[in-house]
Write a protein that holds these residues in place. Structure first.
Motif, mmCIF file in Angstrom:
data_model
loop_
_atom_site.group_PDB
_atom_site.id
_atom_site.type_symbol
_atom_site.label_atom_id
_atom_site.label_comp_id
_atom_site.label_asym_id
_atom_site.label_seq_id
_atom_site.Cartn_x
_atom_site.Cartn_y
_atom_site.Cartn_z
ATOM 1 N N ASP A 178 0.829 -1.207 0.000
ATOM 2 C CA ASP A 178 0.000 0.000 0.000
ATOM 3 C C ASP A 178 0.863 1.256 0.000
ATOM 4 N N ALA A 179 1.943 1.253 0.776
ATOM 5 C CA ALA A 179 2.850 2.405 0.807
ATOM 6 C C ALA A 179 3.511 2.608 -0.560
ATOM 7 N N ARG A 180 3.901 1.529 -1.214
ATOM 8 C CA ARG A 180 4.501 1.631 -2.555
ATOM 9 C C ARG A 180 3.507 2.204 -3.554
ATOM 10 N N ARG A 181 2.270 1.764 -3.470
ATOM 11 C CA ARG A 181 1.248 2.283 -4.387
ATOM 12 C C ARG A 181 1.002 3.768 -4.168
ATOM 13 N N ARG A 182 0.944 4.181 -2.902
ATOM 14 C CA ARG A 182 0.755 5.609 -2.604
ATOM 15 C C ARG A 182 1.916 6.429 -3.163
ATOM 16 N N GLN A 183 3.138 5.932 -2.978
ATOM 17 C CA GLN A 183 4.313 6.633 -3.483
ATOM 18 C C GLN A 183 4.284 6.688 -5.015
ATOM 19 N N ALA A 184 3.923 5.595 -5.672
ATOM 20 C CA ALA A 184 3.850 5.569 -7.136
ATOM 21 C C ALA A 184 2.820 6.579 -7.638
#
Length: 142
Positions: free
Chosen positions: A19-25
């Motif tokens: 989820d954190a990676r998706r938010r950053q992307a």
């Protein structure tokens, strides 16, 4: 003491990292993208709907984030769609139909391009051929 098993805790942790990676992307995507109204202005279109028609016909990629649609800025050049945009979108489309993934491919800096991204290299005469070769290989695992 936790009542969940180690496997369940690992799944929760993995989900949180994902989820954190998706938010950053998404944040990186928006940082290099233009909202619909700005695309409309740059292209000299009469309505917001005309920009969405380009998107629905596959002539422009964009992603709805919250209440707005964002379009990667590299698709535009000099107040119009890039001349090579149909070819670019075709190459990217062989790998993904997701605008965030396509934008990441286009803006990722690459050693093979002297530290340039594909989007930058396509506009650089000495790097364009290599950029097109790399685009042709997207998704082939090489």
């Amino acid at each position: 003491a936790p009542t969940a098993g180690v496997g369940e805790l690992a799944q929760v942790a993995a989900r949180e990292v994902n989820d954190a990676r998706r938010r950053q992307a998404l944040e990186e995507f928006k940082a290099g993208a233009l909202p619909t109204v700005e695309v409309q202005e740059r292209l000299g279109r009469s309505s917001l709907q005309s920009v969405h028609v380009l998107r629905s016909r596959g002539k422009l990629i964009g992603r709805k984030v919250g209440g707005a649609t964002w379009f990667p800025a590299w698709q535009l050049q000099g107040g119009q769609l890039r001349d090579d945009l149909p070819r670019l979108l075709e190459a990217l489309g062989r790998f993904t139909d997701d605008a965030v993934a396509a934008d990441r491919i286009m803006r990722l800096r690459r050693d093979e391009l002297g530290g340039m991204s594909l989007a930058e290299a396509l506009d650089h005469p000495k790097r364009a051929a290599t950029a097109w070769n790399l685009l042709g290989a997207v998704g082939l695992g090489g």
